[in-house]
Each structure stands twice: as structure tokens, then as C-alpha cells.
Scaffold this motif. Structure first.
Motif, mmCIF file in Angstrom:
data_model
loop_
_atom_site.group_PDB
_atom_site.id
_atom_site.type_symbol
_atom_site.label_atom_id
_atom_site.label_comp_id
_atom_site.label_asym_id
_atom_site.label_seq_id
_atom_site.Cartn_x
_atom_site.Cartn_y
_atom_site.Cartn_z
ATOM 1 N N ARG A 49 81.513 84.190 48.053
ATOM 2 C CA ARG A 49 81.646 83.211 46.972
ATOM 3 C C ARG A 49 80.519 82.207 47.174
ATOM 4 O O ARG A 49 80.373 81.654 48.259
ATOM 5 C CB ARG A 49 82.981 82.474 47.040
ATOM 6 N N PHE A 50 79.738 81.980 46.141
ATOM 7 C CA PHE A 50 78.573 81.108 46.238
ATOM 8 C C PHE A 50 78.898 79.744 45.635
ATOM 9 O O PHE A 50 79.660 79.638 44.678
ATOM 10 C CB PHE A 50 77.384 81.733 45.502
ATOM 11 N N PHE A 51 78.273 78.690 46.193
ATOM 12 C CA PHE A 51 78.521 77.346 45.686
ATOM 13 C C PHE A 51 77.290 76.462 45.858
ATOM 14 O O PHE A 51 76.400 76.743 46.649
ATOM 15 C CB PHE A 51 79.751 76.707 46.367
ATOM 16 N N ARG A 52 77.262 75.380 45.074
ATOM 17 C CA ARG A 52 76.293 74.297 45.215
ATOM 18 C C ARG A 52 77.063 73.117 45.792
ATOM 19 O O ARG A 52 78.169 72.829 45.349
ATOM 20 C CB ARG A 52 75.685 73.924 43.867
ATOM 21 N N TRP A 53 76.488 72.432 46.787
ATOM 22 C CA TRP A 53 77.231 71.400 47.497
ATOM 23 C C TRP A 53 76.418 70.131 47.675
ATOM 24 O O TRP A 53 75.196 70.134 47.565
ATOM 25 C CB TRP A 53 77.703 71.927 48.847
ATOM 26 N N SER A 54 77.133 69.065 47.971
ATOM 27 C CA SER A 54 76.502 67.785 48.299
ATOM 28 C C SER A 54 77.481 66.939 49.103
ATOM 29 O O SER A 54 78.673 67.233 49.160
ATOM 30 C CB SER A 54 76.074 67.037 47.028
ATOM 31 N N VAL A 55 76.953 65.901 49.731
ATOM 32 C CA VAL A 55 77.773 64.910 50.424
ATOM 33 C C VAL A 55 77.824 63.686 49.532
ATOM 34 O O VAL A 55 76.794 63.171 49.100
ATOM 35 C CB VAL A 55 77.191 64.558 51.810
ATOM 36 N N VAL A 56 79.029 63.223 49.247
ATOM 37 C CA VAL A 56 79.250 62.078 48.368
ATOM 38 C C VAL A 56 79.801 60.931 49.205
ATOM 39 O O VAL A 56 80.699 61.133 50.021
ATOM 40 C CB VAL A 56 80.255 62.439 47.250
#
Length: 162
Positions: A92-99
């Protein structure tokens, strides 16, 4: 003319500030980078036995032992679930970030699903998990949910692969 130049400079400065990432978020992004194993999923703040579908994808048991990879240079990643009689295996592929939310709250991992070509497949819908511990060797993420109107915290324990 001077007013216009000042307004453009101010707008440009605000744009730069809104796009910048704090030192804390950069440090956390660097710590996320690499391969992890999701060792355990547990539940806090309530009693009883729980079974849940995680990230609208698979049952919690399917995620235990799953491999996770975070690439910090382009904010993409994937997790891989092993195939079994209970679990639909695969990547499963995703785009991520730290908020970094408002004061007095912990930073959060934010992600949404994408396809192999990095196109959004989630319709803009995503997930946020509270980062309660993040070191070079281990990571603990928490998600607050509601079960029959009562709060439950799902705890995800990861270890870094060497």
C-alpha cells in the motif's frame, strides 16, 4: 510603486514562511526515513477485547509484523502486509508528512494513500497519528478513536530495521 514592491515582498515572505518546515519537523522526518516493522498494536483507555479495521484497509492482526518504508526526500512510502487467510497481502503506497499542530499537542504523522505512480487514490482523505515516541531505533504512534461512544487509543509500536 514602492507600496506595490513592499506588498510583493511581504506576500513572498509570508509564502516562504508558510512553506518552511520547522527544525523539529525536519528532525522527525529524518528519523522516520527508512524501514520499520510494526511489532504490536494495542488498545488503551478502555477495557475489553478489541478487533478493528486499521486505515480502512485490514484487521489489526494483519498489520502486526508488517513492513513500513518512509522516504523523506519525496515524502512517499509504503507498507506491506503479508498474505494470509485473514489478510489481503501486498503493498500500500502513501504520501506522508510530519504536522506540528497547535501548542501543547504532539507532532503527528499524516498520510494519505496514493498509487504506484504517486497519484492520490484517497479522494483527499487521510490519517493522522500522534507521535508519542520517535528515536533512531523505535517509534510509538497513537490514534484516538471512538467505540460505542467511548474513547479508545490505538497504540502502534514500531522498531527500526537495520
Amino acid at each position: 510603486m514602492a507600496k506595490k514592491a513592499l506588498m510583493i515582498a511581504t506576500t513572498f515572505g509570508l509564502l516562504l514562511m508558510s512553506c518552511s518546515v520547522s527544525k523539529s519537523a525536519r528532525t522527525q522526518r529524518n528519523l522516520f526515513s527508512g524501514s520499520w516493522t510494526l511489532d504490536d498494536i494495542s488498545y488503551e483507555n478502555n477495557t475489553g477485547n478489541f478487533k478493528s479495521v486499521i486505515f480502512n484497509d485490514a484487521e489489526d492482526i494483519c498489520f502486526e509484523g508488517s513492513d513500513w518504508f518512509f522516504r523523506d526526500n519525496n515524502s512517499t512510502g509504503r507498507y506491506t502486509i503479508s498474505q494470509s487467510s485473514l489478510c489481503q497481502g501486498g503493498d500500500r503506497f502513501f504520501r506522508w508528512s510530519v504536522v506540528e499542530p497547535a501548542q501543547n499537542y504532539s507532532s503527528q504523522l499524516q498520510f494519505k494513500f496514493i498509487d504506484e505512480k504517486r497519484k492520490d487514490i484517497s479522494g483527499g482523505f487521510g490519517y493522522r497519528l500522534n507521535i508519542s515516541n520517535l528515536t533512531e531505533q523505535s517509534m510509538t504512534l497513537r490514534s484516538n478513536v471512538s467505540v460505542e461512544g467511548q474513547p479508545v487509543t490505538i497504540v502502534y509500536q514500531f522498531s527500526k530495521k537495520q
